[in-house]
Design a protein around this motif. Sequence first.
Motif, PDB file in Angstrom:
ATOM      1  N   VAL A  82       0.844  -1.188   0.000  1.00 29.12           N
ATOM      2  CA  VAL A  82       0.000   0.000   0.000  1.00 29.12           C
ATOM      3  C   VAL A  82       0.878   1.236   0.000  1.00 29.12           C
ATOM      4  O   VAL A  82       1.790   1.365   0.811  1.00 29.12           O
ATOM      5  N   GLN A  83       0.598   2.134  -0.921  1.00 28.25           N
ATOM      6  CA  GLN A  83       1.303   3.411  -0.980  1.00 28.25           C
ATOM      7  C   GLN A  83       0.546   4.456  -0.169  1.00 28.25           C
ATOM      8  O   GLN A  83       1.130   5.162   0.643  1.00 28.25           O
ATOM      9  N   ILE A  84      -0.762   4.543  -0.404  1.00 28.27           N
ATOM     10  CA  ILE A  84      -1.631   5.478   0.307  1.00 28.27           C
ATOM     11  C   ILE A  84      -3.063   5.007   0.131  1.00 28.27           C
ATOM     12  O   ILE A  84      -3.391   4.368  -0.868  1.00 28.27           O
ATOM     13  N   MET A  85      -3.899   5.290   1.126  1.00 29.60           N
ATOM     14  CA  MET A  85      -5.330   5.016   0.979  1.00 29.60           C
ATOM     15  C   MET A  85      -6.117   6.058   1.740  1.00 29.60           C
ATOM     16  O   MET A  85      -5.631   6.624   2.721  1.00 29.60           O
ATOM     17  N   ALA A  86      -7.314   6.320   1.239  1.00 31.32           N
ATOM     18  CA  ALA A  86      -8.256   7.213   1.901  1.00 31.32           C
ATOM     19  C   ALA A  86      -9.511   6.406   2.202  1.00 31.32           C
ATOM     20  O   ALA A  86     -10.072   5.756   1.320  1.00 31.32           O
ATOM     21  N   ILE A  87      -9.910   6.446   3.460  1.00 33.77           N
ATOM     22  CA  ILE A  87     -11.099   5.727   3.899  1.00 33.77           C
ATOM     23  C   ILE A  87     -12.207   6.761   4.067  1.00 33.77           C
ATOM     24  O   ILE A  87     -12.271   7.469   5.073  1.00 33.77           O
ATOM     25  N   MET A  88     -13.017   6.856   3.055  1.00 35.94           N
ATOM     26  CA  MET A  88     -14.138   7.785   3.076  1.00 35.94           C
ATOM     27  C   MET A  88     -15.307   7.104   3.791  1.00 35.94           C
ATOM     28  O   MET A  88     -15.291   5.895   3.987  1.00 35.94           O
ATOM     29  N   HIS A  93     -10.411   4.552  -1.428  1.00 39.82           N
ATOM     30  CA  HIS A  93      -9.444   4.744  -2.514  1.00 39.82           C
ATOM     31  C   HIS A  93      -8.109   4.172  -2.037  1.00 39.82           C
ATOM     32  O   HIS A  93      -7.660   4.495  -0.935  1.00 39.82           O
ATOM     33  N   ILE A  94      -7.487   3.351  -2.854  1.00 37.25           N
ATOM     34  CA  ILE A  94      -6.187   2.770  -2.502  1.00 37.25           C
ATOM     35  C   ILE A  94      -5.255   2.865  -3.708  1.00 37.25           C
ATOM     36  O   ILE A  94      -5.649   2.561  -4.840  1.00 37.25           O
ATOM     37  N   LEU A  95      -4.029   3.261  -3.448  1.00 35.27           N
ATOM     38  CA  LEU A  95      -2.950   3.175  -4.429  1.00 35.27           C
ATOM     39  C   LEU A  95      -2.003   2.119  -3.882  1.00 35.27           C
ATOM     40  O   LEU A  95      -1.483   2.263  -2.766  1.00 35.27           O
ATOM     41  N   LEU A  96      -1.823   1.054  -4.637  1.00 34.62           N
ATOM     42  CA  LEU A  96      -0.959  -0.029  -4.175  1.00 34.62           C
ATOM     43  C   LEU A  96      -0.140  -0.590  -5.310  1.00 34.62           C
ATOM     44  O   LEU A  96      -0.448  -0.395  -6.485  1.00 34.62           O
ATOM     45  N   LYS A  97       0.918  -1.296  -4.926  1.00 37.59           N
ATOM     46  CA  LYS A  97       1.702  -2.062  -5.898  1.00 37.59           C
ATOM     47  C   LYS A  97       1.318  -3.520  -5.720  1.00 37.59           C
ATOM     48  O   LYS A  97       1.334  -4.045  -4.602  1.00 37.59           O
ATOM     49  N   GLN A  98       0.946  -4.155  -6.816  1.00 43.76           N
ATOM     50  CA  GLN A  98       0.534  -5.557  -6.772  1.00 43.76           C
ATOM     51  C   GLN A  98       1.719  -6.480  -6.528  1.00 43.76           C
ATOM     52  O   GLN A  98       2.737  -6.370  -7.214  1.00 43.76           O
ATOM     53  N   PRO A 154     -10.234  13.317   1.438  1.00 45.49           N
ATOM     54  CA  PRO A 154     -10.996  13.587   2.671  1.00 45.49           C
ATOM     55  C   PRO A 154     -11.096  15.079   2.987  1.00 45.49           C
ATOM     56  O   PRO A 154     -12.163  15.551   3.388  1.00 45.49           O
ATOM     57  N   LEU A 155     -10.020  15.824   2.793  1.00 41.88           N
ATOM     58  CA  LEU A 155     -10.045  17.256   3.079  1.00 41.88           C
ATOM     59  C   LEU A 155     -10.998  17.985   2.136  1.00 41.88           C
ATOM     60  O   LEU A 155     -11.745  18.870   2.553  1.00 41.88           O
ATOM     61  N   LYS A 156     -10.987  17.595   0.855  1.00 45.29           N
ATOM     62  CA  LYS A 156     -11.885  18.191  -0.132  1.00 45.29           C
ATOM     63  C   LYS A 156     -13.341  17.942   0.251  1.00 45.29           C
ATOM     64  O   LYS A 156     -14.211  18.793   0.029  1.00 45.29           O
ATOM     65  N   ALA A 157     -13.608  16.795   0.864  1.00 44.63           N
ATOM     66  CA  ALA A 157     -14.963  16.436   1.271  1.00 44.63           C
ATOM     67  C   ALA A 157     -15.319  16.991   2.653  1.00 44.63           C
ATOM     68  O   ALA A 157     -16.388  16.695   3.180  1.00 44.63           O
ATOM     69  N   GLY A 158     -14.401  17.763   3.256  1.00 43.09           N
ATOM     70  CA  GLY A 158     -14.667  18.355   4.565  1.00 43.09           C
ATOM     71  C   GLY A 158     -14.447  17.412   5.724  1.00 43.09           C
ATOM     72  O   GLY A 158     -14.974  17.620   6.816  1.00 43.09           O
ATOM     73  N   LEU A 159     -13.648  16.372   5.504  1.00 37.50           N
ATOM     74  CA  LEU A 159     -13.358  15.392   6.549  1.00 37.50           C
ATOM     75  C   LEU A 159     -11.947  15.604   7.076  1.00 37.50           C
ATOM     76  O   LEU A 159     -11.142  16.305   6.478  1.00 37.50           O
ATOM     77  N   LYS A 160     -11.642  14.937   8.171  1.00 32.57           N
ATOM     78  CA  LYS A 160     -10.310  15.077   8.764  1.00 32.57           C
ATOM     79  C   LYS A 160      -9.309  14.159   8.071  1.00 32.57           C
ATOM     80  O   LYS A 160      -9.666  13.148   7.477  1.00 32.57           O
ATOM     81  N   ASP A 161      -8.040  14.507   8.181  1.00 33.19           N
ATOM     82  CA  ASP A 161      -7.013  13.750   7.462  1.00 33.19           C
ATOM     83  C   ASP A 161      -6.627  12.429   8.128  1.00 33.19           C
ATOM     84  O   ASP A 161      -5.818  11.692   7.594  1.00 33.19           O
ATOM     85  N   GLU A 162      -7.227  12.072   9.281  1.00 32.81           N
ATOM     86  CA  GLU A 162      -6.917  10.764   9.852  1.00 32.81           C
ATOM     87  C   GLU A 162      -7.505   9.644   9.009  1.00 32.81           C
ATOM     88  O   GLU A 162      -7.258   8.472   9.243  1.00 32.81           O
TER      89      GLU A 162
END
Length: 169
Positions: A82-88, A93-98, A154-162
Amino acid sequence: MNHTKLHHISLQEHYQFITFRTQESVDAYVQKILANDEKEHIKQFQIDNYLDSSKNGAYLYDEAIDVFIDVILQKDEHLYDVQIMAIMPNHIHILLKQNDDLGKIMQYIKGTSAVELNKLLHKSGKFWAEGYYDKLIRDEEHYVKVYNYIKNNPLKAGLKDERVFSKYE
């Protein structure tokens, strides 16, 4: 003009941008977008923008976020990196290397997290909507664009970055 559904491209050692949604988030409006004749990436962008403010199927808060991250970390550096993921609240959304077949990766992520999240939330039945959207990362510029999209969603959607998980920040 009808677009046929494209097959998932599964290439080990390559980066993938993956999005999937809770079953209850796929309402009539999302179904209408999915049925239109736009290109797939445009439909996915429209759906993501809608879901950022929709409360339908929004179960991913507080302890549910921790449960999802725990599931991901169980196979990180084995099935994928996993490179980065956002849990909305209602989609991921996940960016990963297979490191393995994409189908096997998604079966693990969606299957295991569905069991654990249903248990936590005292729910039963289908947790995630059928299927997922994946986009093979073409080059470094594309990687950076996707990484920043996930980081800022998450920030664009008004959510916190955790709601963002990255091993690199």
